[in-house]
Design an enzyme around this catalytic site. Structure first.
Site, PDB file in Angstrom:
ATOM      1  CB  SER B 269       1.487 101.784  99.006  1.00 55.80           C
ATOM      2  OG  SER B 269       2.737 101.742  98.348  1.00 55.80           O
ATOM      3  CG  LEU B 270       3.536 100.728  94.648  1.00 55.52           C
ATOM      4  CD1 LEU B 270       4.895 100.492  93.979  1.00 55.52           C
ATOM      5  CD2 LEU B 270       2.971 102.070  94.236  1.00 55.52           C
ATOM      6  CE1 TYR B 455      14.954  95.211 115.988  1.00 58.54           C
ATOM      7  CE2 TYR B 455      15.384  95.143 118.346  1.00 58.54           C
ATOM      8  CZ  TYR B 455      14.516  94.970 117.278  1.00 58.54           C
ATOM      9  OH  TYR B 455      13.231  94.559 117.489  1.00 58.54           O
TER      10      TYR B 455
END
EC number: 2.5.1.26
Lengths: 558, 558
Positions: B269-270, B455
């Site tokens: 996203s960056l 998990y």
């Protein structure tokens, strides 16, 4: 004596450490210094009691509001309080105060008593455009307490001293939640009562506090075993003018970027860390410190590299170069008295008796194979018990006319020796050109699988203007570090002193990113203005956030 | 067989792993499933070869520019290429593609050949307002490859496959510089030739790539010994629409915040991570894997906690709960065939022979003392060699009408059991209320001194709308994790699936800070829109950066 037996010291504004331990140079040292052309400065340090400060620049009405917020007894505008919060502990900081220059004194000192009071104080200061210097131990050596005043209606020191509680200890998860103003010494004392330790013992241990450890990414002398402070932090609470940021829902996660690591190292420029949750360890049952001799720094560094890469890793691991080995800084009496020759390494082991024995045996075998000669536990213990004494020497050396200062850097192993040579050369050339050829000592004191830190101590005769003299030398060292591709600091931080080189190290997109975060958390730019990042960009555009209308980071970031 | 012998698999868009290893359920399993009310879905999966996609939304002129930039042979708009880059590997992703829903297919797939081409491509896409999905292994299970299309002139996948070089190996510093598109399997193969290993073996190992490991903060099954991927990274290069960000001048430093940790976990996203420099280790001379039985999950978790807190720490350390222990996921033939009862733990040791022997002896003594019964190396080796097989079972189970999916979280030790109970209850209640009571399995597979991950594997009969069925169950689990104060993900990442809960976890100031950084690096918001952070804030304000005039982060961040 263990670390938690040390007293919490109230430092004199320009004399390091516990006044009970202030020291003088032996007579022999004075003779040696004279032989090197060192002469005592023409003027002795000013008496701070006689130093007049200007009236506080902060409006009386605002001072009254601040007093109402934190309680009148927790706001001070006395000369003594202001001077005690003036700058930090770099040699230039000391030289300036000795010369009577207190221009960076805050207008007032406030001592909020809770996280909520810190937030409220920041909101008030944002509204009134008062710059705020977060202050915990006050031991910065990089100008981290020297904010820019321009554009503000005054500067206050926000002393976290009253936030000194151990808020929680989780013995199952082995974490402790500590307030920012808690001194390292006091944290150890309280943890020891529960059989725990932080294991964080930086050189500034007698003065530094938890908040400073976090804000400046401190690394203690036992970092090989206990980790750096930024590795201990699992959670933190940050007070900002725009509210509270609380991070750390788990030890590690994949929930986005690790924003804790954005706050750690932000040096009060993004907010005030009011508490951290840190990993703690059981108090070691056994401690063994011993020393080794290597023929050369290269041989010693190779041995340390093999240890940290292949194990077993000691808790403390350090190596002095030939020059530093010949001058035992921890022992003033022996200061110019030779030593074992070669390069001295110190290895320390802390843990259970069995674990210490196994680790020591494994590491000793490797060190021997790598050319180390064991010198036994006596010089190791001597280092351990004397290690906080070296900084006390600076004051009498400054009195005697010696310019003495330290700096440090960190790089990858393959770059270690070129970096050391380049920095030594830069310092030597700069000071020699100024007519004051220096002694440059170096040690390696923090090791990683992929690299290590280098710490330099520089001493020479003072010129007429030792602040300017050091500025030139330091600038030359900075350029050498940058040219070598190393980091501008391993554990001292950026402050104002390293700001420009730091900006070149990380590049304009990184600086613009930090500025953008600051704009969100501190849109008026009141927090430590000029520390870490500049208040205006290269084009001179004002970035102190005078405009609160929500305009973002400046253009031209790439 | 070692990890580097595994082939680099070309995954089928909705069948996991190497086609040569695709598997079927044994007949006995079908009978058991039928007894549980599981019925095969009414419609078999669509044949992707017959699936028609809409014409690419990207303008032909822009496609021509893209082709000119990367080379015509490295741009594809074929159905096959677009389908191969449609979404990731979560069960909802598979279910949607099986049902013929390819609405998230990119309009084109580009394969740049250098960092510079990636930067140029991002500049072009910014100018043309084309959304870009960085793609390396494509194994996201959290909607990390499902960007929002609204407001863009199309979406392209930026496949990093051609950036697959080992750029440098520094054997002194023990680092390797690896390009982002290099598959994990291939990285291991090339490092092995130099006697080195990364030691990073996530469940997605057969498909995942270096860039994805970094962008999503991957944690491998040997994280106890080799660390998480974010701990291995010492340097990285990020391509953004505004240029290049290069970080990592030293292993660790105090030069400001650790901005590497701001890029790691940013999930494209960056910017696009084009290479990373990682710490490498010598190939282990010895590997021993063995298993232990504990009477209860609590007893086993306490034993693992003691190991990671007091050492010695195995290289691999995991513990299945009673339910997971009774169902050996790694062995389809034995899948419903019982087991040793209690809770199975696996301990693995890798290193030199002497070091493995010493560590194994110490850990074994502690495990025995903590109530563990040794089961020998056979079940340990069986886990090691079978561990990549479990995901292959999902496809035949989906074929048979089972809804099967996993999720994970991480917390501090003192919160582990309440968290496990809360998540199990939330999943069970949600699916039972939907008429499909589930089987909920749990294991602990990543340990830290202060906490551990959990998990969960969930299986039940599919309803008519299994995507909606899972959405409800997952949402209930998310709320339970949030209410317990744990992190929404330990190693799967945020993507689009966890985005809203993540925002609540870190709070509005953190989200506003990330948005501000994105505004600097990706002002047009073209990079993975909607992944990690929302494209519009709670007030509905558009944050996709339509306005390039330099306006910053939205107000109202606190």
């Amino acid at each position: 004596m263990t670390e938690s037996d040390l007293p919490v010291a109230d430092f004199h504004p320009y004399r390091w450490g516990d006044p009970a331990h202030h020291t003088e140079l032996p007579a022999a040292a004075h003779e040696t210094l004279a032989a090197f052309g060192v002469r005592a400065p023409a003027r002795p340090p000013v008496d701070l009691a006689e130093l007049e400060l200007p009236e506080p620049a902060v409006d009386a009405k605002v001072l009254a509001e601040l007093a109402a917020l934190v309680g009148a007894e927790h706001l001070s505008t006395t000369n003594a309080a202001r001077l005690a919060h003036t700058r930090g502990w770099s040699t230039p900081d000391l030289l300036r105060l000795r010369a009577g220059d207190a221009t960076d004194a805050p207008d007032a000192v406030t001592l909020p008593g809770s996280h909520e009071e810190v937030v409220a104080l920041l909101e008030l200061c944002e509204r009134e455009r008062i710059a705020v210097v977060p202050y915990s131990g006050g031991t910065s050596v990089v100008g981290g307490l020297t904010p820019e005043r321009a554009g503000f209606n005054g500067v206050i020191a926000l002393d976290l001293k009253r936030l000194d509680a151990v808020l929680a200890v989780d013995e199952v998860s082995r974490t402790a939640t500590l307030q920012a103003g808690l001194r390292g010494v006091e944290a150890e004392r309280q943890l020891r009562e529960r059989g725990l330790t932080l294991g964080h013992f930086p050189q500034s241990y007698e003065g530094a506090s938890i908040g400073g450890y976090a804000a400046a990414r401190s690394a203690g002398q036992a970092s090989a075993g206990y980790g750096r402070f930024d590795e201990m932090v699992v959670g933190l609470v940050l007070a900002t003018p725009r509210g509270t940021l609380e991070l750390g829902s788990a030890p590690k996660s994949a929930a986005g970027p690790d924003l804790r690591q954005l706050v750690l190292g932000s040096e009060g420029s993004l907010g005030v860390i009011t508490s951290v949750t840190v990993r703690v360890r059981p108090l070691p049952a056994e401690r063994v410190y011993e020393a080794w001799r290597f023929d050369s720094f290269t041989a010693g560094a190779n041995a340390l590299r093999r240890l940290v890469q292949d194990g077993p890793v000691p808790t403390v691991l350090r190596l002095s170069d030939e020059a530093e080995t010949s001058i035992n800084l921890a022992d003033p009496a022996a200061m110019f008295g030779g030593g074992p020759g070669g390069c001295l390494a110190v290895t320390g082991y802390e843990g259970s008796a069995a674990e210490v024995a196994a680790r020591r045996a494994g590491a000793s075998a490797l060190l021997s194979e790598a050319g180390g000669q064991p010198l036994g536990t006596e010089p190791g213990e001597s280092w351990r018990t004397g290690r906080y004494r070296a900084p006390y020497l600076r004051d009498p050396l400054l009195d005697a006319g010696v310019l003495i200062e330290t700096l440090e850097t960190v790089t990858f192993w393959s770059n270690l020796h070129p970096l050391r040579a380049a920095v030594t050369e830069a310092l030597t050339n700069s000071l020699t050109a100024q007519g004051t050829p220096p002694l440059v000592l170096c040690h390696l004191s923090h090791v990683y699988e992929t690299g290590a830190s280098l710490y330099f101590t520089v001493a020479c005769a003072q010129t007429e203007d030792p602040v300017a003299q050091w500025r030139l030398a330091k600038s030359a060292a900075n350029e050498a570090i940058r040219a070598a591709g190393a980091a501008i600091t391993h554990h001292h931080g950026v402050g104002t002193d390293h700001r420009e080189v730091y900006a070149r190290e990380v590049g304009p997109l990184a600086v613009a990113s930090l500025r953008a975060v600051k704009q969100v958390l501190d849109p008026a730019g009141i927090l430590n203005p000029g520390v870490l990042i500049a208040t205006s960009d290269a084009a001179g555009q004002d970035l102190t956030g005078q405009d609160l209308a929500g305009h973002g980071p400046a253009e031209g970031g790439n």
